[in-house]
Write a protein that holds these residues in place. Structure first.
Motif, PDB file in Angstrom:
ATOM      1  N   PHE A 118      11.033   9.587 -51.286  1.00 33.84           N
ATOM      2  CA  PHE A 118       9.757   9.334 -50.619  1.00 33.84           C
ATOM      3  C   PHE A 118       8.832   8.577 -51.569  1.00 33.84           C
ATOM      4  N   SER A 119       8.191   7.562 -51.072  1.00 36.46           N
ATOM      5  CA  SER A 119       7.184   6.838 -51.862  1.00 36.46           C
ATOM      6  C   SER A 119       6.282   6.083 -50.905  1.00 36.46           C
ATOM      7  N   PHE A 120       5.071   5.762 -51.365  1.00 34.55           N
ATOM      8  CA  PHE A 120       4.086   5.095 -50.533  1.00 34.55           C
ATOM      9  C   PHE A 120       4.300   3.572 -50.503  1.00 34.55           C
ATOM     10  N   ARG A 121       3.772   2.961 -49.454  1.00 39.08           N
ATOM     11  CA  ARG A 121       3.585   1.517 -49.346  1.00 39.08           C
ATOM     12  C   ARG A 121       4.866   0.730 -49.568  1.00 39.08           C
ATOM     13  N   GLN A 122       5.891   1.079 -48.800  1.00 37.15           N
ATOM     14  CA  GLN A 122       7.150   0.355 -48.901  1.00 37.15           C
ATOM     15  C   GLN A 122       7.212  -0.826 -47.929  1.00 37.15           C
ATOM     16  N   GLY A 123       6.253  -0.915 -47.006  1.00 33.72           N
ATOM     17  CA  GLY A 123       6.207  -2.043 -46.094  1.00 33.72           C
ATOM     18  C   GLY A 123       5.495  -3.231 -46.718  1.00 33.72           C
ATOM     19  N   ARG A 124       5.314  -4.282 -45.916  1.00 35.81           N
ATOM     20  CA  ARG A 124       4.634  -5.492 -46.376  1.00 35.81           C
ATOM     21  C   ARG A 124       3.415  -5.689 -45.487  1.00 35.81           C
ATOM     22  N   SER A 125       2.219  -5.634 -46.089  1.00 32.13           N
ATOM     23  CA  SER A 125       0.998  -5.718 -45.308  1.00 32.13           C
ATOM     24  C   SER A 125      -0.077  -6.423 -46.120  1.00 32.13           C
ATOM     25  N   ARG A 126      -1.287  -6.472 -45.576  1.00 32.67           N
ATOM     26  CA  ARG A 126      -2.403  -7.088 -46.290  1.00 32.67           C
ATOM     27  C   ARG A 126      -2.792  -6.289 -47.538  1.00 32.67           C
ATOM     28  N   GLU A 127      -2.298  -5.048 -47.654  1.00 31.11           N
ATOM     29  CA  GLU A 127      -2.574  -4.230 -48.836  1.00 31.11           C
ATOM     30  C   GLU A 127      -1.503  -4.373 -49.922  1.00 31.11           C
ATOM     31  N   THR A 128      -0.450  -5.104 -49.633  1.00 31.08           N
ATOM     32  CA  THR A 128       0.635  -5.251 -50.592  1.00 31.08           C
ATOM     33  C   THR A 128       0.188  -6.064 -51.807  1.00 31.08           C
ATOM     34  N   ALA A 129       0.680  -5.700 -52.980  1.00 25.41           N
ATOM     35  CA  ALA A 129       0.433  -6.489 -54.197  1.00 25.41           C
ATOM     36  C   ALA A 129       1.445  -7.631 -54.243  1.00 25.41           C
ATOM     37  N   TYR A 130       0.943  -8.875 -54.269  1.00 25.82           N
ATOM     38  CA  TYR A 130       1.826 -10.037 -54.175  1.00 25.82           C
ATOM     39  C   TYR A 130       1.957 -10.816 -55.480  1.00 25.82           C
ATOM     40  N   SER A 131       1.404 -10.315 -56.577  1.00 21.61           N
ATOM     41  CA  SER A 131       1.451 -11.066 -57.831  1.00 21.61           C
ATOM     42  C   SER A 131       2.876 -11.399 -58.242  1.00 21.61           C
ATOM     43  N   MET A 132       3.767 -10.427 -58.146  1.00 20.62           N
ATOM     44  CA  MET A 132       5.154 -10.670 -58.532  1.00 20.62           C
ATOM     45  C   MET A 132       5.820 -11.662 -57.588  1.00 20.62           C
ATOM     46  N   ASP A 133       5.463 -11.596 -56.296  1.00 17.03           N
ATOM     47  CA  ASP A 133       6.028 -12.544 -55.334  1.00 17.03           C
ATOM     48  C   ASP A 133       5.666 -13.978 -55.698  1.00 17.03           C
ATOM     49  N   TYR A 134       4.402 -14.196 -56.071  1.00 15.49           N
ATOM     50  CA  TYR A 134       3.981 -15.540 -56.460  1.00 15.49           C
ATOM     51  C   TYR A 134       4.733 -16.002 -57.702  1.00 15.49           C
ATOM     52  N   ASP A 135       4.805 -15.150 -58.725  1.00 15.53           N
ATOM     53  CA  ASP A 135       5.481 -15.545 -59.964  1.00 15.53           C
ATOM     54  C   ASP A 135       6.958 -15.855 -59.710  1.00 15.53           C
ATOM     55  N   SER A 136       7.602 -15.034 -58.882  1.00 17.33           N
ATOM     56  CA  SER A 136       9.005 -15.278 -58.547  1.00 17.33           C
ATOM     57  C   SER A 136       9.165 -16.578 -57.780  1.00 17.33           C
ATOM     58  N   MET A 137       8.211 -16.853 -56.882  1.00 16.26           N
ATOM     59  CA  MET A 137       8.275 -18.088 -56.113  1.00 16.26           C
ATOM     60  C   MET A 137       8.118 -19.315 -57.009  1.00 16.26           C
ATOM     61  N   TYR A 138       7.216 -19.245 -57.986  1.00 17.39           N
ATOM     62  CA  TYR A 138       7.043 -20.387 -58.891  1.00 17.39           C
ATOM     63  C   TYR A 138       8.349 -20.697 -59.617  1.00 17.39           C
ATOM     64  N   GLU A 139       9.020 -19.652 -60.112  1.00 15.09           N
ATOM     65  CA  GLU A 139      10.299 -19.850 -60.796  1.00 15.09           C
ATOM     66  C   GLU A 139      11.334 -20.438 -59.852  1.00 15.09           C
ATOM     67  N   LEU A 140      11.373 -19.898 -58.634  1.00 14.52           N
ATOM     68  CA  LEU A 140      12.327 -20.382 -57.640  1.00 14.52           C
ATOM     69  C   LEU A 140      12.092 -21.856 -57.324  1.00 14.52           C
ATOM     70  N   LEU A 141      10.837 -22.236 -57.085  1.00 11.97           N
ATOM     71  CA  LEU A 141      10.538 -23.620 -56.708  1.00 11.97           C
ATOM     72  C   LEU A 141      10.888 -24.595 -57.833  1.00 11.97           C
ATOM     73  N   ARG A 142      10.632 -24.203 -59.061  1.00 10.13           N
ATOM     74  CA  ARG A 142      11.005 -25.086 -60.181  1.00 10.13           C
ATOM     75  C   ARG A 142      12.531 -25.266 -60.235  1.00 10.13           C
ATOM     76  N   HIS A 143      13.251 -24.173 -59.989  1.00 11.18           N
ATOM     77  CA  HIS A 143      14.715 -24.257 -59.952  1.00 11.18           C
ATOM     78  C   HIS A 143      15.177 -25.132 -58.799  1.00 11.18           C
ATOM     79  N   GLU A 144      14.608 -24.915 -57.628  1.00 14.69           N
ATOM     80  CA  GLU A 144      15.047 -25.635 -56.430  1.00 14.69           C
ATOM     81  C   GLU A 144      14.714 -27.125 -56.487  1.00 14.69           C
TER      82      GLU A 144
END
Length: 362
Positions: A118-144
């Motif tokens: 059991f743990s909180f906030r496993q969905g994706r919503s306006r309350e989600t922390a997206y910092s890691m998503d952005y950083d991962s996307m930057y790495e991905l886009l440079r690779h792609e």
């Protein structure tokens, strides 16, 4: 740290007890656009078909199509494109027992046994922390940019803000855009902004409505139609900047598919929905990363045509798919439609574009 694609783990058919599985049943299509009873409907996952005693991976897939045996391999074909006599795969099980195996775990990493139940906030919503998503996307886009193909699906909201238009134009110039999918409104309002400084008659920086501004998008469409094409309009010098301007200048392909509410529309807009779908799929076939922004219609359409994998030079790799929208309903709708591997980000797309530009271009 440089980006590394996750390894694909192909199924071990011997370990699964499928080394001697039967070949898939192939039944001729009775007529054009009609498939046999008991046909197998394809998914977004890698699918293997037993042909001549060996398991063959379909090189691409999409949801809700059928598998047709062609030239010793498997082609994934829309129902409307099936021809009379095509040998269509038949079978409703996906565990290999009928010569069809759907592999859903090829990119999964080994999970830790220490995870909490059991743990909180496993969905994706306006309350989600997206910092890691952005950083991962930057790495991905440079690779792609160096190793893949980046396709963007865009709604007209991407053109309504001066900073967002400028940021995406920079992404095009810097090589982070290999294709664009959208509708009539995306190109119309972007071109309107490029020649009149407005989108739907509203200044794209000050947000002030201009006198007779409601004419601006229609006048823009008329100007383009007078010259015969978007390319001719850009070449004329009438438009100075923007998303479509940079795509034309850099030779980045774009597909614009219309809807029943379109004004004009622009000459390049597909009025026939199936011709438009074919044109969209031709770009999707090349994509290894797809980012959809603020267009539920085009996002769901793209998601339905997109598998979770791509075969590049004989190697199976993941296809990365993002859906970005300020509406939780919009991003969740795509997951509800079966695009189970989509990564969702709930945010204003204009801010998102600026963040991404700053993250990869500086």
């Amino acid at each position: 740290m440089s980006f590394v694609l996750p390894a694909y783990h192909a199924p071990d058919f011997a370990a699964l007890g499928l080394g001697e599985a039967p070949d898939v049943s192939l039944v001729p299509a009775p007529k054009d656009g009609v498939v046999p009873e008991g046909y197998h409907a394809t998914t977004m996952f890698p699918e293997y078909f037993r042909l001549g005693g060996r398991w063959v991976l379909a090189q691409e897939s999409r949801m809700d199509c059928v598998a047709v045996c062609r030239d010793g391999g498997i082609s994934i074909v829309e129902f409307r494109n099936v021809k009379a006599g095509d040998p269509v795969a038949v079978g409703r099980t996906e565990d290999g027992s009928q010569g069809i195996y759907v592999h859903t775990t090829g990119f999964e990493e080994e999970r830790s046994a220490e995870g909490e139940a059991f743990s909180f906030r496993q969905g994706r919503s306006r309350e989600t922390a997206y910092s890691m998503d952005y950083d991962s996307m930057y790495e991905l886009l440079r690779h792609e940019r160096e190793h893949g193909n980046i396709l963007w699906v865009m709604g007209p909201a991407c053109t309504f803000d001066a900073d967002a238009r400028s940021a995406f134009a920079a992404l095009v110039r810097e090589g982070f855009v290999d294709g664009v999918l959208g509708g009539n409104a995306l190109a119309t309002h972007d071109l309107e902004a490029g020649c009149r400084g407005t989108a739907l008659g509203q200044d794209i920086y000050t947000q002030r409505s201009q006198p007779n501004g409601h004419y601006n998008h229609i006048d823009t469409i008329n100007d383009v139609r007078r010259l015969g094409s978007i390319q001719a309009f850009v070449d004329s010098g009438a438009v100075k900047d923007g998303i479509i301007y940079e795509c034309v200048k850099k030779g980045v392909p774009f597909v614009l598919v219309g809807s029943v509410r379109d004004d004009g529309p622009l000459p390049e807009v597909y009025g026939n929905v199936y011709e438009g779908q074919d044109a969209m799929r031709n770009l999707i076939r090349k994509a290894t990363t797809i980012i959809c922004m603020a267009s539920t219609l085009h996002t769901v359409a793209t998601g339905n045509m997109t598998p979770c994998y791509r075969v590049v030079d004989g190697v199976v790799r993941p296809l990365y798919f993002y859906s970005v929208d300020i509406s939780e309903f919009a991003v969740n709708k795509l997951r509800d439609r079966g695009s189970l591997t989509v990564k969702t980000i709930v945010t204003n797309v204009q801010d998102f574009i600026v963040h991404v530009k700053n993250g990869v271009c500086g």
